[in-house]
Design an enzyme around this catalytic site. Sequence first.
Site, short mmCIF file in Angstrom:
data_model
loop_
_atom_site.label_atom_id
_atom_site.label_comp_id
_atom_site.label_asym_id
_atom_site.label_seq_id
_atom_site.Cartn_x
_atom_site.Cartn_y
_atom_site.Cartn_z
N TYR A 112 0.80 -1.23 0.00
CA TYR A 112 0.00 0.00 0.00
C TYR A 112 0.84 1.28 0.00
CZ TYR A 112 -4.46 -2.33 0.11
OH TYR A 112 -5.55 -3.07 -0.25
N ASP A 250 -5.82 -33.49 1.71
CA ASP A 250 -6.81 -34.09 0.81
C ASP A 250 -6.10 -34.99 -0.19
OD1 ASP A 250 -8.91 -32.79 1.97
OD2 ASP A 250 -8.99 -31.15 0.48
#
EC number: 5.6.2.2
Lengths: 383, 483
Positions: A112, A250
Amino acid sequence: MEGKREREMDYKRSSKKPSDLLLWKIREFTRALVEDLSNRRSPEILIDRFRNYCANAKANCSCSSDLPKGKEILTLQKESNVHRIDVLLRILLIVQQLLQENKHGSKRDIYYMHPTVFSEQKIVDQGINDICILLGCSRHNLNVVSAGKGLVMGWLRFSETGRNFDCISRPCTAHHIPVYVEEVEDIVSVAQYILVVEKESVFQRLANDQFCNTNHCIVITGRGYPDVSTRRFLRLLIDILCLPAYCLVDCDPYGFDILCIYRFGSMQMAYDAKYLRVPEIQWLGAFPLDSEKYCLPKQCLLPLTSEDKRKTEAMLLRCYLQKEVPRWRLELEVMLQRGVKFEVEALSVHALSFLSTEYIPSKIRAHLEILSGDCSFAMKSGA
Amino acid sequence: MNFASARELCLYLISSAFQRCRLSDDLCRLSVILKQSSPASDHPVVQISISDTGIGSCLDDFRTLKFSGESVGNDEQWDGVISVTNTSVSDNEIYHYQLNLKERDSARRLTMLPSNSKNGVKFSGTEVCLSIFISINVLRGEINRFFQKILILKIPSVAIELVTEYGSLLGSKVENLFLANSFNPLPFSASNLERLKSGLEDYVLKHGNVLNKQCDLCFQSLENLKIGSGTASHAERNGNGGLVMEVVIILSEISERTSTCFTSCSARTEVLYFRDFSTCSISQSSLKALTSIDWRSYGLTLESVKDQGGYVEIEWENLPPHTRIDIVLHAYPKQYPTVIIPSRRPKVQTDGNLIKKAVKLALDDLRNKHAGVLLSAHSLKIRSYAPDLAKTISGLILCSNDPDFQHECFSLLGLQSQGVESEIVEASIKEKLLVVIDMNNRKPQKSKEVAPFLFEDDHFNEPGFQDEECEGEDAFSATPMDI
C-alpha cells in the site's frame, strides 16, 4: 569483489547487531549503483537463482544442495528488468527505514505504499524475495512480516515478545500462530507428536471432537498453502521438541502439493528452503486406496479434472519425489491412474468423529508399528 | 538507352553534360537555353540548347540513344531529331551531326554535317539542340527542379545557368544560376560525403534550393538541424570495383512561430536518390530495402513508402509536429572518378542490403551525435522510469543514517558534501541514468537480445501453482547467467 568481501568480513567482526550488517549491505549496494552511474556504466544487478526441484528426475541434478543454480542479471536494457529494479529499490528503501528504526512492516503495508507501481501483492513478494537473495538473508531479517494465517492447538506453551500462549490450559482451542516466530521462546510441551492438517475445516473438526484431549499432540494448520510463519513455527517446534510430525491432506493434487511444500519448501522461496522445509514430516493420509479401505461411497469420489491431471503429471516429474520420497510418488501415480480425488472430510461419511476416533489414531499407530518394526529389525541386524 | 518521352531525354542530356563538366579538371559551364518560338500557342515549339565546356563527348555517346515514345500526347510532340556539335581537347575539328532517334533504320539515323577547324586552339565542349512542342513552363519547371537537386552533390567546379526566353512578343528572359559554392562554400578538397552533407543541409535550409539563401524564418538557429551520415560499400566483385553507398539524413525542427513556410514541415519525406552523381529513380529492390528498415527502433513509424514515379516518398505516422526528415542516398562505383558518362558506366546492382546498412549507420550517427534523438519506443519507455529510479536511489542515500556513506555518494556524483538538497541529488542521478539508458539504446541490437535460459526445466509451469510465497513466478523475467 575481493575488496568488498574483505570489507564485509571487517564489518561482520565489528558489527553488533545483524540488522547493522544488513544496513551495511544496503549501503554497499546503493554505493555500487551510484558508482556505476557516475562512471557511465550501465548497472547490472546480479541475483542468484535458486530452485528446489527440476523436472529431470533421472539426471544428477543438484537441486537438493541449497546452493544457487545460476544468476539472473537485471539491467536497464529490458523494460521488465527496469520495472523489477524499480520495485526492488522502492522496497529496499522501505526496508532500510524499517531496519534503521527497528520497526516491523507487513508485506501488505509495503504494497500500500506504492499500490500503482506494485499493482499486485505478488510483485511485492517477488521484490522481497529478490532483496533476501541479494542481501543473503531471510524475510524476517528485513523486519518484513506477513499477517499470519496459521492456527495451532494442543499440548504446548510458549511466549512471543512477552505474550504467553498457554495452549495446554485448553488444548482444543485454536490459537493464531505468532507472526514474529523468531521471537518465540520458552517452548514447553508434553505432546508425543505434531499433526499438520491442510485445511481449517479439518482442524475445527478435530477441535470439536476434543481430539487433543484424548491424544497428546500439537495440531497445526496452514489453512491451505502454508505461509512463512506457519512453516517457520513448525520447523522451530520440531527443532526444539524433536517430535515426529505427520501431515494430513486431501487426496488431490493440491493436497499433495501442500504436503510437498511442508516437506521440501516452495520453489519461490527456494533460497530460504533450508529454514522452512521439514524433511522429517510424514504423510499420514489421505491415500488413494483409502477410499476402498474405508469404503467411501462413489458420490464422495470426484473425477480428476483435466487441470488436476496436468498438475499431477507435472508434479510427477519433480526430481525430489523420485530421489527422496519414491513411495509418495507411487501414491501420486495411483491417484492419476484411478482418476479420482476425495477430501479428508469424506472420511466422516460413516461417522462424524471417524477422523478423530478411528482414522488418525490408526494411521499413527501404523506409522509407529512400522517404526518399531524398523527398530527391532535394526537391533536384530545389529545383534 | 531507351527513352519514352522527350522531356526524359532532355534531362538525360543535361545530366550527361553535367557529368562531362564534373569530370573536367577545369572550371566548367553548363548552359541550358530554352527559347519559345511561337508564344501564341499553348504548346509552342521550344528550342532547347544544352551546352557544356566539359571533357567533350564522342559520337557513340549519342548513337546508343533510342526513343520509343510516340510523342503524340497532348503535353509534348517531338520529331526525334537532335543536333550535336562536339569536340574533345585532342580533336582538331569541331564536329556537327544530326541524329534521328525515331528512325528504325540505323543507316539513316545519323547525318554527318561539315565540321569546322579549331585553328589549333585546344578546347573541348558539346552542344546538343532539339526542338520540342511543349509548354515551356512545364519544361523549365522540370529542369529547374533537376538542378535544385543536382546542387545537393555540391560539385564546386560546375557553374550552371538556365536561360528561358519567352519569345519576341513577351520580350522577357529569365536567367537562373546554380552555383554549388555560392552558399556555405566548401574547399575543393572536400570528400563526396562532406559535399553530400553540406549539399543536403543547403537544400533543407533553402527549402529544397528554391530560395537563394537560407530561410531565416524557419532556421533561426542551426541547432535545430541535426545531421547524420553513413557509408556502406561492397567488396570488389568480378573486377567491377564494387559500389559505395552514402546516406545523409537531416532531422530539422522548425520553430512553431514560423510555420507560415508551408514547405517547411511535413510528415512526408522525398527520398533523394543519386546514382553516379546523377539523379535517378529508385529501383524496386531499393524501395523494398527502405521499407524493411527497422524504423521503429529509431522511434519512427512508416505510414507508407510510395514510388511516385521517379522518386520515393515516405510518409511517417508519428512524426512530431514542426519536424521534418530529409534523406539523400548516393551510390557510385568505388573506382570513381574513372567511370564517367552514364552510358559508359558498368552495370553494378545496388544491393538492398547496402542501402539498409548505410541508412542504419546514418540513423545511428544521428542518434550518437544528438542525445535524446531518434529514440525507440522501448528506449522512451525505459527513460520514463528514470525519475522514479532517481528518486528512490537518492532516497536510499539521503535517508541513510550513515553520514560517511552519504558523503561518499555525493562525492561519486560530483556534488559538494555540505548542504546538498534532495532535488539536486535526484537530478544528478536522473541525468546519469538517462546517459546510461541512451548509451544502451545505441548499442547494437544483438547485445540487447535476451540470452537463452540456462535451465530449460526452469520454464516448466505446473498448473494451479498458488502457494502463498510462490505467486507470480513469471511476473518478471530476467537474463539468467551461468556461474
